[in-house]
Design a protein around this motif. Sequence first.
Motif, PDB file in Angstrom:
ATOM      1  N   ALA A 152       8.845  13.051 -10.849  1.00 21.46           N
ATOM      2  CA  ALA A 152       9.455  12.629  -9.583  1.00 21.46           C
ATOM      3  C   ALA A 152       8.396  12.480  -8.495  1.00 21.46           C
ATOM      4  N   VAL A 153       7.412  13.390  -8.481  1.00 19.04           N
ATOM      5  CA  VAL A 153       6.334  13.302  -7.485  1.00 19.04           C
ATOM      6  C   VAL A 153       5.500  12.038  -7.721  1.00 19.04           C
ATOM      7  N   ASP A 154       5.194  11.745  -8.997  1.00 19.25           N
ATOM      8  CA  ASP A 154       4.445  10.523  -9.310  1.00 19.25           C
ATOM      9  C   ASP A 154       5.190   9.287  -8.819  1.00 19.25           C
ATOM     10  N   ASN A 155       6.486   9.235  -9.084  1.00 21.87           N
ATOM     11  CA  ASN A 155       7.298   8.091  -8.632  1.00 21.87           C
ATOM     12  C   ASN A 155       7.331   8.017  -7.111  1.00 21.87           C
ATOM     13  N   MET A 156       7.397   9.183  -6.479  1.00 19.91           N
ATOM     14  CA  MET A 156       7.408   9.192  -5.009  1.00 19.91           C
ATOM     15  C   MET A 156       6.093   8.662  -4.451  1.00 19.91           C
ATOM     16  N   ASN A 157       4.956   9.060  -5.073  1.00 16.02           N
ATOM     17  CA  ASN A 157       3.651   8.592  -4.595  1.00 16.02           C
ATOM     18  C   ASN A 157       3.510   7.079  -4.760  1.00 16.02           C
ATOM     19  N   LYS A 158       4.005   6.566  -5.891  1.00 15.75           N
ATOM     20  CA  LYS A 158       3.957   5.118  -6.091  1.00 15.75           C
ATOM     21  C   LYS A 158       4.813   4.389  -5.058  1.00 15.75           C
ATOM     22  N   ALA A 159       6.002   4.930  -4.814  1.00 13.63           N
ATOM     23  CA  ALA A 159       6.882   4.314  -3.814  1.00 13.63           C
ATOM     24  C   ALA A 159       6.262   4.401  -2.423  1.00 13.63           C
ATOM     25  N   LYS A 160       5.579   5.533  -2.158  1.00 23.31           N
ATOM     26  CA  LYS A 160       4.918   5.700  -0.851  1.00 23.31           C
ATOM     27  C   LYS A 160       3.801   4.670  -0.687  1.00 23.31           C
ATOM     28  N   ALA A 161       3.051   4.421  -1.767  1.00 28.24           N
ATOM     29  CA  ALA A 161       1.967   3.442  -1.699  1.00 28.24           C
ATOM     30  C   ALA A 161       2.513   2.049  -1.395  1.00 28.24           C
ATOM     31  N   LEU A 162       3.628   1.693  -2.032  1.00 29.58           N
ATOM     32  CA  LEU A 162       4.238   0.380  -1.765  1.00 29.58           C
ATOM     33  C   LEU A 162       4.758   0.295  -0.335  1.00 29.58           C
ATOM     34  N   LEU A 163       5.296   1.402   0.137  1.00 29.95           N
ATOM     35  CA  LEU A 163       5.789   1.408   1.518  1.00 29.95           C
ATOM     36  C   LEU A 163       4.626   1.351   2.506  1.00 29.95           C
ATOM     37  N   ASP A 164       3.559   2.090   2.213  1.00 26.61           N
ATOM     38  CA  ASP A 164       2.390   2.069   3.097  1.00 26.61           C
ATOM     39  C   ASP A 164       1.759   0.684   3.138  1.00 26.61           C
ATOM     40  N   ALA A 165       1.863  -0.047   2.016  1.00 30.13           N
ATOM     41  CA  ALA A 165       1.257  -1.385   1.954  1.00 30.13           C
ATOM     42  C   ALA A 165       1.934  -2.359   2.896  1.00 30.13           C
ATOM     43  N   THR A 166       3.098  -2.020   3.370  1.00 33.19           N
ATOM     44  CA  THR A 166       3.770  -2.901   4.327  1.00 33.19           C
ATOM     45  C   THR A 166       3.103  -2.824   5.702  1.00 33.19           C
ATOM     46  N   THR A 167       2.250  -1.819   5.885  1.00 36.11           N
ATOM     47  CA  THR A 167       1.426  -1.735   7.092  1.00 36.11           C
ATOM     48  C   THR A 167      -0.007  -2.042   6.698  1.00 36.11           C
ATOM     49  N   VAL A 168      -0.537  -3.159   7.176  1.00 38.80           N
ATOM     50  CA  VAL A 168      -1.907  -3.552   6.862  1.00 38.80           C
ATOM     51  C   VAL A 168      -2.815  -3.014   7.961  1.00 38.80           C
ATOM     52  N   ARG A 169      -3.895  -2.340   7.535  1.00 38.11           N
ATOM     53  CA  ARG A 169      -4.793  -1.701   8.492  1.00 38.11           C
ATOM     54  C   ARG A 169      -6.172  -2.348   8.467  1.00 38.11           C
ATOM     55  N   SER A 170      -6.887  -2.222   9.558  1.00 36.24           N
ATOM     56  CA  SER A 170      -8.249  -2.737   9.626  1.00 36.24           C
ATOM     57  C   SER A 170      -9.152  -1.870   8.760  1.00 36.24           C
ATOM     58  N   ASN A 171     -10.055  -2.508   8.034  1.00 33.28           N
ATOM     59  CA  ASN A 171     -10.998  -1.733   7.219  1.00 33.28           C
ATOM     60  C   ASN A 171     -12.379  -1.643   7.857  1.00 33.28           C
TER      61      ASN A 171
END
Length: 385
Positions: A167-186
């Motif tokens: 469940a934690v692995d799935n949550m981290n993957k979902a979090k990464a997809l959600l975070d990707a909706t915010t694009v940040r300067s590198n």
Amino acid sequence: MKKLKKWQLFAAAGAAIAVIGTGSVMVFSHPTTPDQAITKETPMVQTVKDGSIASSVLLTGKVTANQEQYVYFDGTKGDLQSILVNVGDQVTAGQPIVQYSSTEAQTAYDAAVRAVNKADRQLNDLLTNGVTIDTTGDEEADAKSASQTQRTVDSQASDLRDAKSDAVDNMNKAKALLDATTVRSNTDGTVVEVNKDVSKSTTGTNQTLVHIVSNGNLQVKGELSEYNLANISEGQEVVLTSKVYPDKTWTGKISYVANYPTDAGQAGANAAGGTQGSGGAKYPFTVDITSEIGELKQGFSVNIEVKSSTQHPLVPVTSVMADGDTSYVWTVENGKAKKVKVTLGNADAENQEILSGLKKDAQVIVNPNEKLEDGKEIGKYDKID
């Protein structure tokens, strides 16, 4: 390298010696012809030193930012919600610059969080409360029942731990997809382009939303021809010039040379700068600018003169003589003139590179003339730096 003819050497000798005469050594008064120049009686001798001369390799390139970031429209991240910066804004690494809205990503993340919480509650309840068993009063039977029950509890706890990890692995993957909706300067830099009117369809892919260039040092990027590749290596120093400021120069160092050519079909589109020759493969290269940037601006086209990375004996160009296809210089050993055959390398307006035949610290005659004879004492001569 094309060898100088005799009349060229004599003319160069006259010009060089006239300049030296204005300092401390006056060898002759008013040489006006090559014939007059070679009648000088007092030889001038100079100690050979190792050095390098700019090679004949000339490249071109374009000044670019040391680091830049292009943010393109990506419909897979969701609906474009907003662009959070404007042209001219100063941004820092990690700062949000584009925001997408994705109901699907948010829903997946929420569901994954609930799954983690559920697995955690079940495991905590089992470890805290355990299970209850009925006893019969028969110690042997009760001990056996307790042992079996404990094994069952341990197995359930192991399963719940595995379920929580999944469940934690799935949550981290979902979090990464959600975070990707915010694009940040590198990078820390300046926003130089913003495009808020992009197509929201699949045809909008590869449309630039935001372009950021770093505030650090500039670089020069270009492409080498396959013919120049063998003469260029990382670490070589270069001199940069621009037609915009013809009286100024900049220094740099080659920091990258690709081992593989660019795709032939994309060479023209991807080239940041051209090179000599139009045929053959093209290899990208990068130059780090090591001097003050000054008036140099991003986007300038520059000429690049590559300095040789090898050291060879250098002699004044006036000291080199020609005998048909053979080049030679006159040296002084134990007060006697010695004719030395040499192999020539690169040359500039003042110095000639000697690839073979002459060693460092040899005493070479700067102003040789036709009166010199191999093995003959030359008597008095002037030694110059």
